[in-house]
Design a protein around this motif. Sequence first.
Motif, short mmCIF file in Angstrom:
data_model
loop_
_atom_site.label_atom_id
_atom_site.label_comp_id
_atom_site.label_asym_id
_atom_site.label_seq_id
_atom_site.Cartn_x
_atom_site.Cartn_y
_atom_site.Cartn_z
N ASP A 94 -7.54 7.99 -3.36
CA ASP A 94 -6.59 8.60 -4.30
C ASP A 94 -6.78 8.05 -5.71
O ASP A 94 -6.72 8.80 -6.69
N GLU A 125 0.81 -1.21 0.00
CA GLU A 125 0.00 0.00 0.00
C GLU A 125 0.85 1.27 0.00
O GLU A 125 0.58 2.22 -0.74
N GLU A 163 -7.62 5.33 2.10
CA GLU A 163 -6.91 6.49 1.57
C GLU A 163 -6.35 6.21 0.18
O GLU A 163 -6.42 7.06 -0.72
N LEU A 164 -5.80 5.03 -0.02
CA LEU A 164 -5.30 4.65 -1.34
C LEU A 164 -6.44 4.58 -2.34
O LEU A 164 -6.34 5.08 -3.47
N ARG A 189 0.69 4.20 -2.83
CA ARG A 189 0.26 5.57 -2.55
C ARG A 189 1.29 6.58 -3.04
O ARG A 189 0.94 7.64 -3.58
#
Length: 430
Positions: free
Chosen positions: A179, A128, A175-176, A132
């Motif tokens: 994005d 991850e 969060e990834l 990111r």
Amino acid sequence: MIFSWRRKKKVAKLNSCKELTIPSHFLCPISLDLMKDPVTLCTGISYDRENIEKWIEARNSTCPVTNQPLRNFDIIPNHTIRKMIQDWCVENKNYGIERVSTPRIPIDSSQVTEICSRLMIEAQQGNEKKCRELVGRVRILAKESERNKKCIVECGVGYVFATCFEIFSMGILEELLKDLLSGMTWMFPIGQEGISKLVSSTSLRCMARFMRGEDLSARQNAVIVMKELLYYDQSCTNVLIDIEDLVESLYQMVKVPICPSTTKVSLTVIYSIISYTSSENNKKIVSKFVNMGLVCLVLEMLVDCEKSIIEKGLAILDIFCNFEEGKQKAYEHGLTMAIIAKKIMRVTEMATECSISILWKLCKSGNNENNSVIEALELGVFQKLLVVLQVGCGEKTKEKATELLKLMNLYKDRVDCFDGSTFKYLKKSY
């Protein structure tokens, strides 16, 4: 060219309205604005990079100023002019002029391809943190210029992002995933292989989860990507209708708007779902939206909103009026006929067609026929329909408008606001 520039607050008020002359050779000949990234063509004329690239992309093969044929389409950075512009901006900073930043060197396809390869490897390994970093790198490059964005799209980054999204959609790496969604909003079309990754059950359920969340940006990005998917692959509605709370999430996005653009996208998704769903499931989905109050919500929205939202709202109401539940909700709202009658004209051609279709369905409906037709007459619908027919409209709209006029003619004696001349015109013309 002369512009008025306001000084910053710390500058004396006496000098705040002084006029400032921008040297003509600092202005782009196309936009007449101060150049931010001056470049020169083979003809020796300098332009702002963004403007001349658009000129060339539009398949123009001549110099905009000299009209000479371009021997080649090479664009050479004019560092001398850029430095002069920057110095001039610094000298006149008291007038509120900001220094033009030094443009970054545009990326090439090899850089993007390398990032894509690394991202695919890291995603398959479930790393991850590295993913990111790489996704963030792509987003930074995209923000630098439209040229970079175009290169990123052409190199197939959309497919890579879609693949990564599907890989991580089963996990909790929000969060990834956020994005990735944010990046994909401007990468379409991403090809059939990329679409297949996003229309999988896990990917669509992940988007629906974001739409139920509290992060407004994630909700907005999720519905934008979903709209694009429905445009390229209507079959994904079969998966969407089985997702729990999706209908409620879309309803809430319309009820509590994030911004006008998101409202438009949400209405487009709703329209696509109720249009493309198979007939056996269509009534079920429409019933859910109607019971939640979407009919009343859309009607109230139509009172004061921009044209594109009016079009989408009317299109949704038109489909709802194919079902008894939808028509009944429309009858129960006291302003339905008044709102729809007002949208017949002076919006758009599509709005006119949808409005006439809705009125036709409401006025032709069994027990409510008398009241609906009389109310339509009192609201001046008859005259508006005549104008629409005189101006011209589609064949189906013409048939419905003519049928409505003939139906209204049967109730003319119950309305006091008409003389007989209008109806004589109807008899003569139709």
